[in-house]
Design a protein around this motif. Structure first.
Motif, PDB file in Angstrom:
ATOM      1  N   MET A  45      51.531  45.563  42.939  1.00 56.28           N
ATOM      2  CA  MET A  45      51.322  45.215  41.566  1.00 56.28           C
ATOM      3  C   MET A  45      51.435  46.422  40.659  1.00 56.28           C
ATOM      4  SD  MET A  45      48.533  42.208  41.340  1.00 56.28           S
ATOM      5  CE  MET A  45      47.625  42.365  42.845  1.00 56.28           C
TER       6      MET A  45
ATOM      7  N   LEU B 220      41.241  45.733  44.345  1.00 53.01           N
ATOM      8  CA  LEU B 220      41.420  44.539  43.506  1.00 53.01           C
ATOM      9  C   LEU B 220      40.120  44.195  42.797  1.00 53.01           C
ATOM     10  CD1 LEU B 220      43.368  42.335  46.062  1.00 53.01           C
ATOM     11  CD2 LEU B 220      44.311  43.412  44.007  1.00 53.01           C
TER      12      LEU B 220
ATOM     13  N   HIS C 285      48.217  45.367  37.357  1.00 52.39           N
ATOM     14  CA  HIS C 285      48.344  44.078  36.670  1.00 52.39           C
ATOM     15  C   HIS C 285      47.487  43.000  37.320  1.00 52.39           C
ATOM     16  CE1 HIS C 285      51.360  45.960  34.300  1.00 52.39           C
ATOM     17  NE2 HIS C 285      52.103  46.199  35.361  1.00 52.39           N
ATOM     18  N   ALA C 286      46.479  43.426  38.048  1.00 53.67           N
ATOM     19  CA  ALA C 286      45.603  42.480  38.733  1.00 53.67           C
ATOM     20  C   ALA C 286      44.880  41.558  37.754  1.00 53.67           C
ATOM     21  CB  ALA C 286      44.598  43.235  39.599  1.00 53.67           C
ATOM     22  N   ASP C 287      44.522  42.075  36.584  1.00 53.19           N
ATOM     23  CA  ASP C 287      43.821  41.231  35.608  1.00 53.19           C
ATOM     24  C   ASP C 287      44.693  40.063  35.145  1.00 53.19           C
ATOM     25  OD1 ASP C 287      41.514  42.725  35.796  1.00 53.19           O
ATOM     26  OD2 ASP C 287      41.971  43.961  34.042  1.00 53.19           O
TER      27      ASP C 287
ATOM     28  N   LEU D 252      46.855  38.578  37.019  1.00 55.83           N
ATOM     29  CA  LEU D 252      46.813  37.628  38.136  1.00 55.83           C
ATOM     30  C   LEU D 252      45.497  36.850  38.143  1.00 55.83           C
ATOM     31  CD1 LEU D 252      48.350  36.500  40.536  1.00 55.83           C
ATOM     32  CD2 LEU D 252      47.398  38.362  41.927  1.00 55.83           C
TER      33      LEU D 252
ATOM     34  N   PHE E 282      47.595  48.452  41.645  1.00 58.76           N
ATOM     35  CA  PHE E 282      47.307  47.050  41.305  1.00 58.76           C
ATOM     36  C   PHE E 282      46.979  46.900  39.811  1.00 58.76           C
ATOM     37  CE2 PHE E 282      45.690  47.004  45.888  1.00 58.76           C
ATOM     38  CZ  PHE E 282      46.895  46.555  46.392  1.00 58.76           C
TER      39      PHE E 282
ATOM     40  N   LYS F 184      42.236  46.012  49.747  1.00 53.13           N
ATOM     41  CA  LYS F 184      41.595  44.863  49.102  1.00 53.13           C
ATOM     42  C   LYS F 184      40.541  45.322  48.093  1.00 53.13           C
ATOM     43  CE  LYS F 184      38.539  41.067  50.427  1.00 53.13           C
ATOM     44  NZ  LYS F 184      37.910  40.397  51.573  1.00 53.13           N
TER      45      LYS F 184
ATOM     46  N   LEU G 218      39.726  38.600  42.574  1.00 55.59           N
ATOM     47  CA  LEU G 218      40.858  38.500  43.502  1.00 55.59           C
ATOM     48  C   LEU G 218      40.409  38.785  44.935  1.00 55.59           C
ATOM     49  CD1 LEU G 218      43.794  40.141  41.514  1.00 55.59           C
ATOM     50  CD2 LEU G 218      43.192  37.722  41.722  1.00 55.59           C
ATOM     51  N   GLN G 219      39.491  39.721  45.108  1.00 51.11           N
ATOM     52  CA  GLN G 219      39.008  40.022  46.459  1.00 51.11           C
ATOM     53  C   GLN G 219      38.499  38.771  47.153  1.00 51.11           C
ATOM     54  OE1 GLN G 219      36.338  43.372  46.973  1.00 51.11           O
ATOM     55  NE2 GLN G 219      37.228  44.398  45.189  1.00 51.11           N
TER      56      GLN G 219
END
Length: 155
Positions: free
Chosen positions: A1, A67, A32-34, A36, A30, A64, A71-72
């Motif tokens: 990500m 994240l 752009h995790a927010d 997602l 990661f 992991k 998401l985790q």
């Protein structure tokens, strides 16, 4: 990500890793995790399988752990496993994902990746192919993923 292959350089800093090359300025692991989290919010039954080289570098739990908690909670596994290391290192991303899909007998799945090498035409409907620089930071990629989640994977 992260969406930036040139940023795959790590430096250890107080038990955390940081991206450390000039191309990484302004990028985070990661990052752009927010986006997602927001896209997945209306889909509580969707699980995540990590298909990233960070799992082989950091280990599953540490990767992991980068994240957000939302998401985790959704992460169910990873395409990488040390048992398959020699194969995994030489496989295309599609082969890694297809191997996981086959071993776990998945039928309804979507892959989000900036690497589309080796994806056969008949499986591309499962792929949300992102730009390697912007990843899920790209609005169009977010819209495609949201559409697939809302309407099912088109065949």
């Amino acid at each position: 990500m992260t969406g930036n292959l040139a940023c795959e350089v790590l430096r250890r800093n107080f038990r955390r890793f940081q991206l450390t090359s000039p191309e990484c300025d302004g990028h985070a692991l990661f990052e752009h995790a927010d986006a997602l989290v927001e896209i997945l919010e209306p889909h509580p039954r969707v699980s995540i399988v990590l298909s990233t080289s960070w799992v082989s570098v950091l280990g599953f739990d540490r990767a992991k752990g980068y994240l957000p908690q939302a998401l985790q909670k959704r992460v169910r596994g990873a395409t990488y496993h040390s048992t398959f290391k020699s194969w995994w290192d030489s496989a295309t991303r599609h082969q890694q994902i297809a191997g996981y899909v086959m071993r776990h007998r998945l039928t309804d799945w979507i892959a989000v990746d900036d690497n589309d090498v080796g994806w056969p035409e008949e499986k591309r409907h499962h792929l949300v192919h992102t730009d390697e620089q912007s990843g899920l930071g790209d609005q169009k990629a977010q819209e495609i993923l949201a559409h697939k989640l809302a309407n099912g994977v088109a065949k």
